[in-house]
Enzyme design. Structure first.
Site, PDB file in Angstrom:
ATOM      1  N   TYR A 121      -1.899   0.916  11.516  1.00 56.38           N
ATOM      2  CA  TYR A 121      -3.353   0.846  11.746  1.00 56.38           C
ATOM      3  C   TYR A 121      -3.730   1.372  13.121  1.00 56.38           C
ATOM      4  O   TYR A 121      -3.235   2.387  13.569  1.00 56.38           O
ATOM      5  CB  TYR A 121      -3.870  -0.592  11.563  1.00 56.38           C
ATOM      6  CG  TYR A 121      -3.315  -1.236  10.348  1.00 56.38           C
ATOM      7  CD1 TYR A 121      -3.634  -0.737   9.101  1.00 56.38           C
ATOM      8  CD2 TYR A 121      -2.439  -2.303  10.434  1.00 56.38           C
ATOM      9  CE1 TYR A 121      -3.113  -1.307   7.970  1.00 56.38           C
ATOM     10  CE2 TYR A 121      -1.917  -2.881   9.303  1.00 56.38           C
ATOM     11  CZ  TYR A 121      -2.258  -2.375   8.085  1.00 56.38           C
ATOM     12  OH  TYR A 121      -1.736  -2.928   6.979  1.00 56.38           O
ATOM     13  N   TYR A 147      -5.625  -5.426  -6.903  1.00 52.83           N
ATOM     14  CA  TYR A 147      -5.252  -5.187  -5.497  1.00 52.83           C
ATOM     15  C   TYR A 147      -4.712  -6.474  -4.866  1.00 52.83           C
ATOM     16  O   TYR A 147      -3.657  -6.473  -4.209  1.00 52.83           O
ATOM     17  CB  TYR A 147      -6.487  -4.656  -4.739  1.00 52.83           C
ATOM     18  CG  TYR A 147      -6.345  -4.690  -3.242  1.00 52.83           C
ATOM     19  CD1 TYR A 147      -5.568  -3.744  -2.567  1.00 52.83           C
ATOM     20  CD2 TYR A 147      -6.984  -5.683  -2.480  1.00 52.83           C
ATOM     21  CE1 TYR A 147      -5.422  -3.789  -1.184  1.00 52.83           C
ATOM     22  CE2 TYR A 147      -6.845  -5.730  -1.109  1.00 52.83           C
ATOM     23  CZ  TYR A 147      -6.064  -4.792  -0.459  1.00 52.83           C
ATOM     24  OH  TYR A 147      -5.914  -4.841   0.901  1.00 52.83           O
ATOM     25  N   LYS A 172       0.834  -1.220   0.000  1.00 52.46           N
ATOM     26  CA  LYS A 172       0.000   0.000   0.000  1.00 52.46           C
ATOM     27  C   LYS A 172       0.861   1.259   0.000  1.00 52.46           C
ATOM     28  O   LYS A 172       0.519   2.264  -0.616  1.00 52.46           O
ATOM     29  CB  LYS A 172      -0.918   0.011   1.229  1.00 52.46           C
ATOM     30  CG  LYS A 172      -1.971  -1.098   1.236  1.00 52.46           C
ATOM     31  CD  LYS A 172      -2.775  -1.081   2.529  1.00 52.46           C
ATOM     32  CE  LYS A 172      -4.058  -1.887   2.467  1.00 52.46           C
ATOM     33  NZ  LYS A 172      -3.938  -3.311   2.640  1.00 52.46           N
ATOM     34  N   VAL A 228       0.023  -8.456   6.715  1.00 55.34           N
ATOM     35  CA  VAL A 228      -0.399  -9.692   7.381  1.00 55.34           C
ATOM     36  C   VAL A 228       0.417 -10.908   6.950  1.00 55.34           C
ATOM     37  O   VAL A 228       0.248 -11.986   7.504  1.00 55.34           O
ATOM     38  CB  VAL A 228      -1.920  -9.984   7.220  1.00 55.34           C
ATOM     39  CG1 VAL A 228      -2.758  -9.010   8.031  1.00 55.34           C
ATOM     40  CG2 VAL A 228      -2.342  -9.993   5.768  1.00 55.34           C
TER      41      VAL A 228
HETATM   42  O1  DON Z   1      -6.662  -7.151   1.829  1.00 60.01           O
HETATM   43  C1  DON Z   1      -6.189  -7.758   2.787  1.00 60.01           C
HETATM   44  O2  DON Z   1      -6.847  -7.959   3.812  1.00 60.01           O
HETATM   45  C2  DON Z   1      -4.771  -8.238   2.688  1.00 60.01           C
HETATM   46  N1  DON Z   1      -4.458  -8.560   1.326  1.00 60.01           N
HETATM   47  C3  DON Z   1      -3.796  -7.217   3.184  1.00 60.01           C
HETATM   48  C4  DON Z   1      -4.030  -6.811   4.623  1.00 60.01           C
HETATM   49  C5  DON Z   1      -2.803  -6.488   5.387  1.00 60.01           C
HETATM   50  O3  DON Z   1      -1.689  -6.864   5.090  1.00 60.01           O
HETATM   51  C6  DON Z   1      -3.021  -5.778   6.648  1.00 60.01           C
HETATM   52  N2  DON Z   1      -1.791  -5.772   7.416  1.00 60.01           N
HETATM   53  N3  DON Z   1      -1.471  -5.877   8.513  1.00 60.01           N
END
Ligand code: DON
Length: 322
Positions: A249, A197, A76, A267
């Site tokens: 976050y 995405y 992001k 994540v």
């Molecule tokens: O869209 C999602 O939920 C995941 N592809 C990315 C989320 C993420 O990495 C949040 N990070 N801590």
């Protein structure tokens, strides 16, 4: 040259401390790999790497530093840079604000007043930013691949299993995307935009790659090894600002308070922390806490910040270019 010697000594010391922290936090088994994307739960939870890269490209690497994992939300930050470079600040601000939410990264919410995505670091913001990448589905995937290639120094590889897994289970993100569509923030091609995405989130990186990416941003957008200006200094500044205020976050406030450097987590288990004018550190460890941040990653950064006076508001911080 006394200054160079001092810098060198500090970089090597950082390497030694990283080895020590890797040993210290190796036994920590709190948290669990992300399970809401089924494919991510197949990772070996014990993997653990710490990597540091200085502005001159010098690396200090510990543990599983070349192990590849999906970049997830750390993408992001890079996509935000690309959008700012391509469309300029005003156009991006029309769709995505810069306010930290204090909510989960995948909260289904928009900015109350202007109905934009709250910030580019949460899923809503990243989906809105992804919509700004123009062209056909293939051209859009290629557009972001070309950007990753400049940071990574190689063609990005996508983890197809994770990509598919996100596509198959990403209804929460679909809800966010339809909310954005209903407010005219994104165009009516939701499945395609989500596909792009998810592809971005599934790009494979190592801890070492993440540290190099961070060092590029720390170096006003100039890649420490290739010397290429990937984003302008002004865009690098904007990326650093949102990483500091929104990159972790709903943990962003605590992070700013305790660690005090711009950072972004994903994540997949990665966290990159950026020390403007000095370099970057990345940690990879897939066990996450309830905010979606790597548990060992947080501990390593807290200890490093304390040991090296890395906090941006440490008055004696030695980590500056001068
Ligand atoms: O869209 C999602 O939920 C995941 N592809 C990315 C989320 C993420 O990495 C949040 N990070 N801590």
């Amino acid at each position: 040259m006394v200054e160079d010697d001092e810098r060198q000594r500090r970089i090597e010391w950082l390497g030694q401390v990283c080895i020590g922290l890797h040993e210290q936090f190796g036994p920590l088994t709190e948290g669990a790999p992300a399970a809401y994307i089924p494919e991510l739960s197949n990772v070996d939870p014990d993997l653990f790497a710490i990597a540091a890269v200085a502005l001159d490209g010098q690396e200090q690497l510990t543990g599983d530093h070349d192990h590849l994992f999906t970049i997830q939300s750390i993408s992001k930050l890079l996509l935000y840079g690309l959008a700012l470079e391509t469309h300029g600040r005003e156009a991006v601000l029309e769709r995505v604000g810069v306010a930290p939410t204090g909510d989960l990264f995948n909260a289904i919410e928009l900015d109350e007043e202007r109905h934009r995505a709250p910030n580019p670091m949460v899923n809503a913001g990243a989906i809105a930013i992804t919509d700004m990448v123009g062209g056909s589905r293939e051209e859009r995937i290629e557009g972001s691949a070309a950007m990753f290639e400049r940071y990574l120094g190689r063609r990005p590889e996508i983890d197809d299993a994770v990509w598919k897994s996100e596509r198959a289970t990403g209804n929460h993100n679909r809800a966010i995307a339809y909310l954005l569509l209903s407010h005219g923030i994104i165009e009516d091609r939701v499945e395609e935009t989500l596909d792009v995405y998810f592809a971005q989130c599934s790009v494979l990186v190592s801890a070492r790659d993440l540290a190099m990416i961070g060092a590029t941003i720390a170096n006003s957008g100039v890649h420490p090894v290739s010397g290429e200006q990937i984003v302008s200094p002004r865009v690098a500044r904007d990326m650093l600002t949102v990483a500091l205020t929104c990159g972790m976050y709903d943990y962003a406030g605590e992070w700013a308070y305790t660690v005090g450097i711009p950072a972004k987590s994903g994540v997949g288990g990665g966290i990159v922390g950026i020390i403007p004018g000095a370099g970057a550190v990345a940690v990879f460890s897939p066990r996450l806490d309830e905010h979606g941040n790597s548990v060992r990653g947080l501990r390593v950064f807290e200890a490093l910040s304390e040991e090296f006076d890395m906090h941006l508001f440490d008055f004696d911080r030695p980590w500056t270019r001068a």
